[in-house]
Enzyme design. Structure first.
Site, PDB file in Angstrom:
ATOM      1  N   HIS A  59      -7.297   1.613   2.876  1.00  0.00           N
ATOM      2  CA  HIS A  59      -7.887   0.333   2.471  1.00  0.00           C
ATOM      3  C   HIS A  59      -7.254  -0.114   1.159  1.00  0.00           C
ATOM      4  CE1 HIS A  59     -10.505   2.785  -0.171  1.00  0.00           C
ATOM      5  NE2 HIS A  59     -10.840   1.664  -0.803  1.00  0.00           N
ATOM      6  N   HIS A  61      -7.898  -3.035  -2.323  1.00  0.00           N
ATOM      7  CA  HIS A  61      -8.686  -4.007  -3.072  1.00  0.00           C
ATOM      8  C   HIS A  61      -7.714  -4.842  -3.888  1.00  0.00           C
ATOM      9  CE1 HIS A  61     -12.400  -1.812  -2.271  1.00  0.00           C
ATOM     10  NE2 HIS A  61     -11.824  -0.709  -2.729  1.00  0.00           N
ATOM     11  N   TYR A 134       0.319   3.247  -6.585  1.00  0.00           N
ATOM     12  CA  TYR A 134       0.210   2.015  -5.791  1.00  0.00           C
ATOM     13  C   TYR A 134      -0.839   1.069  -6.381  1.00  0.00           C
ATOM     14  CZ  TYR A 134       2.412   5.469  -2.819  1.00  0.00           C
ATOM     15  OH  TYR A 134       3.215   6.466  -2.342  1.00  0.00           O
TER      16      TYR A 134
END
Length: 165
Positions: A59, A61, A134
């Site tokens: 996932h 954000h 990342y």
């Protein structure tokens, strides 16, 4: 079925959460170059500013701010997800939709940017925010927004969420 409505504001800023369908996958970091390429392509054709972004294995954000007369974040996500999926010669890898929150003010923006940066620590991937590669955290350190040791080191991750071994 609920009647979900998105909040579109031209030139607005939003916090997003986007998930893979398989929450045990590592596709996003395993194919980070393809994700970056898809993001660059979409950003070139439909500009937006990346205020913050963290990519975890399954996932991500981020906070985006759109140009003054534009509110089409949905089209950008559709294009980005589609391009990434096609580059993998795959299909049906994403959870349907995505979650967004319209940022109301500077405090709301700051809290969500902090949440983005601490997320790899929260999920047990690293002990220090600076150890996760990342993330736009590194850009924000270079720009003087955060110190390199922001949030310190978390020695005991048992209180937070941990990744599955």
């Amino acid at each position: 079925m609920s009647n979900y409505r998105r909040h579109y504001i031209p030139g607005g800023s939003w916090f997003f959460t986007v998930n893979l369908k398989n929450r045990q996958s590592d596709l996003l970091i395993r194919h980070i170059a393809l994700l970056r390429r898809a993001t660059s392509f979409v950003k070139h054709h439909k500009p937006f500013h990346i205020d913050a972004w963290v990519i975890l294995p399954e996932h991500m954000h981020c906070i985006w701010t759109l140009p003054e007369n534009d509110s089409d974040f949905s089209g950008r996500w559709r294009d980005l997800k589609k391009m990434f999926t096609r580059s993998l010669n795959s299909r049906d890898i994403w959870q349907p939709r995505f979650w967004e929150h319209t940022l109301r003010d500077e405090e709301d923006f700051r809290r969500h940017r902090d949440y983005i940066n601490i997320n790899p620590v929260k999920h047990g991937w690293v002990a220090r925010v600076s150890d996760w590669p990342y993330s736009t955290f590194h850009r924000d350190v270079r720009d003087g927004i955060y110190p390199l040791d922001w949030a310190g080191e978390v020695a005991d991750l048992s209180a937070g969420e941990r990744r599955e071994e």
